[in-house]
Design a protein around this motif. Structure first.
Motif, mmCIF file in Angstrom:
data_model
loop_
_atom_site.group_PDB
_atom_site.id
_atom_site.type_symbol
_atom_site.label_atom_id
_atom_site.label_comp_id
_atom_site.label_asym_id
_atom_site.label_seq_id
_atom_site.Cartn_x
_atom_site.Cartn_y
_atom_site.Cartn_z
ATOM 1 N N ARG A 43 -12.878 6.685 13.043
ATOM 2 C CA ARG A 43 -12.516 5.762 11.966
ATOM 3 C C ARG A 43 -13.752 5.012 11.460
ATOM 4 O O ARG A 43 -13.908 4.796 10.269
ATOM 5 C CB ARG A 43 -11.433 4.793 12.472
ATOM 6 C CG ARG A 43 -10.865 3.847 11.456
ATOM 7 C CD ARG A 43 -10.320 4.489 10.198
ATOM 8 N NE ARG A 43 -9.280 5.458 10.284
ATOM 9 C CZ ARG A 43 -7.962 5.244 10.202
ATOM 10 N NH1 ARG A 43 -7.530 4.021 10.054
ATOM 11 N NH2 ARG A 43 -7.102 6.249 10.245
ATOM 12 N N LEU A 48 0.807 3.931 1.559
ATOM 13 C CA LEU A 48 1.119 4.451 2.893
ATOM 14 C C LEU A 48 2.461 3.901 3.373
ATOM 15 O O LEU A 48 3.320 4.643 3.857
ATOM 16 C CB LEU A 48 -0.013 4.041 3.842
ATOM 17 C CG LEU A 48 0.245 3.850 5.316
ATOM 18 C CD1 LEU A 48 0.576 5.184 5.961
ATOM 19 C CD2 LEU A 48 -0.968 3.259 6.005
ATOM 20 N N GLU A 49 2.634 2.587 3.209
ATOM 21 C CA GLU A 49 3.885 1.982 3.685
ATOM 22 C C GLU A 49 5.071 2.363 2.811
ATOM 23 O O GLU A 49 6.184 2.524 3.296
ATOM 24 C CB GLU A 49 3.727 0.463 3.797
ATOM 25 C CG GLU A 49 3.010 0.110 5.090
ATOM 26 C CD GLU A 49 2.541 -1.312 5.169
ATOM 27 O OE1 GLU A 49 3.256 -2.189 4.687
ATOM 28 O OE2 GLU A 49 1.438 -1.529 5.720
ATOM 29 N N PRO A 105 0.837 -1.201 0.000
ATOM 30 C CA PRO A 105 0.000 0.000 0.000
ATOM 31 C C PRO A 105 0.877 1.258 0.000
ATOM 32 O O PRO A 105 1.968 1.249 0.574
ATOM 33 C CB PRO A 105 -0.798 -0.114 1.308
ATOM 34 C CG PRO A 105 -0.550 -1.466 1.844
ATOM 35 C CD PRO A 105 0.630 -2.052 1.161
ATOM 36 N N ASN A 149 1.754 0.621 14.216
ATOM 37 C CA ASN A 149 0.823 0.304 13.146
ATOM 38 C C ASN A 149 0.500 1.562 12.333
ATOM 39 O O ASN A 149 -0.249 2.416 12.795
ATOM 40 C CB ASN A 149 -0.442 -0.277 13.780
ATOM 41 C CG ASN A 149 -1.490 -0.605 12.752
ATOM 42 O OD1 ASN A 149 -1.272 -0.410 11.551
ATOM 43 N ND2 ASN A 149 -2.621 -1.097 13.211
ATOM 44 N N ALA A 162 -1.434 1.948 9.985
ATOM 45 C CA ALA A 162 -2.850 2.040 9.614
ATOM 46 C C ALA A 162 -3.720 2.422 10.814
ATOM 47 O O ALA A 162 -4.936 2.532 10.700
ATOM 48 C CB ALA A 162 -3.320 0.711 9.033
ATOM 49 N N SER A 163 -3.085 2.654 11.963
ATOM 50 C CA SER A 163 -3.848 2.969 13.181
ATOM 51 C C SER A 163 -4.560 4.317 13.060
ATOM 52 O O SER A 163 -4.035 5.245 12.454
ATOM 53 C CB SER A 163 -2.903 3.015 14.383
ATOM 54 O OG SER A 163 -3.627 3.404 15.536
ATOM 55 N N ILE A 206 0.235 8.774 7.342
ATOM 56 C CA ILE A 206 -0.570 7.916 8.214
ATOM 57 C C ILE A 206 -2.032 8.377 8.243
ATOM 58 O O ILE A 206 -2.941 7.586 8.311
ATOM 59 C CB ILE A 206 0.031 7.893 9.646
ATOM 60 C CG1 ILE A 206 1.444 7.302 9.599
ATOM 61 C CG2 ILE A 206 -0.851 7.114 10.608
ATOM 62 C CD1 ILE A 206 2.250 7.499 10.872
#
Ligand code: URA
Ligand code: SF4
Length: 222
Positions: free
Chosen positions: A203, A6-7, A4, A38, A40-41, A125
């Motif tokens: 979220r 994001l990473e 992804p 994380n 994705a947090s 993030i």
């Protein structure tokens, strides 16, 4: 399948930051402590900066203060896998004038220089909630004149998340504990609870938003 974005973004940022020489803190550092957890947090914790242990290991909050933070997370049923943890400055700030390093808060110019990493990190993030750990983080991300003892635990508007709040730094709590009571530990636990609940609620709302738009569009077309 490719990772992804994001990473990928975070990995690129981490690599770029690892050789940063934008402020004087680069001179004595062992490791640039970029951050971990994380990505994705919905919740990001932003501390002050690495200490001795963090400088040695390259990992945030692994010394005494970090152990207390872990305990406060655990008291909320959370581990480091539930959140992302990073710092205001990525290299250790210390006074070396006596020959032995004494940790100090980062200066305004060090803090400003390191925003080149922190702000894109937060953007990658895109958390629902940021919890500032301690006054330097709150002054950097909430407002310059933030008063930690008065304003901790309150929500503020944020350019980097849906909402932002601050709590007491565990290193401060450890110092206070020797003087009286729990040193403010219960406030730290309560602020983490508050931040985590808000992060989850926001979220869920974000996850529902496309469905609600789809329903509206459907209704419109019919
Ligand atoms: N204190 C901080 O603010 N950050 C760390 O990573 C460790 C101690
Ligand atoms: Fe670069 Fe931040 Fe380290 Fe300063 S503290 S050298 S700006 S990574």
């Amino acid at each position: 399948m490719s990772a992804p974005s994001l990473e990928v973004d975070l990995a690129d940022l981490r690599t770029a930051a690892s050789t940063c020489t934008s402020c004087g803190l680069c001179e004595r550092r062992t490791h640039v402590v970029f951050g971990e957890g994380n990505p994705a947090s919905p919740l990001v914790l932003v501390g002050e900066g690495p200490g001795d242990e963090e400088d040695k290991t390259g990992r945030p909050f692994v010394g005494r203060a970090g152990k207390l933070l872990d305990q406060a997370l655990l008291d909320n049923g959370l581990t480091r896998e539930h959140v992302y943890i990073c710092n205001t400055v990525k290299c250790r700030a210390a006074d070396w004038s006596t020959g032995k390093p004494v940790n100090r808060a980062p200066t305004d110019s060090e803090t400003l220089a390191c925003r080149q990493w922190l702000i894109p990190q937060l953007a990658a993030i895109s958390p629902e909630v940021i919890l500032c750990i301690g006054a330097p983080s709150a002054k950097n991300l909430i407002k310059k004149d933030f008063k930690i003892t008065v304003e901790r635990g309150r929500y503020f508007a944020s350019d980097y998340s849906k909402t932002i709040l601050a709590t007491l730094h565990p290193a401060y709590i450890l110092r206070q504990m020797n003087i009286s009571g729990d040193g403010g530990y219960s406030l730290l636990v309560g602020d983490i609870a508050k931040a985590w609940e808000a992060a989850q609620r926001l979220r869920e709302k974000r996850a529902m938003a496309p469905l609600m738009v789809a329903e509206t569009q459907l209704g419109f077309e019919l």
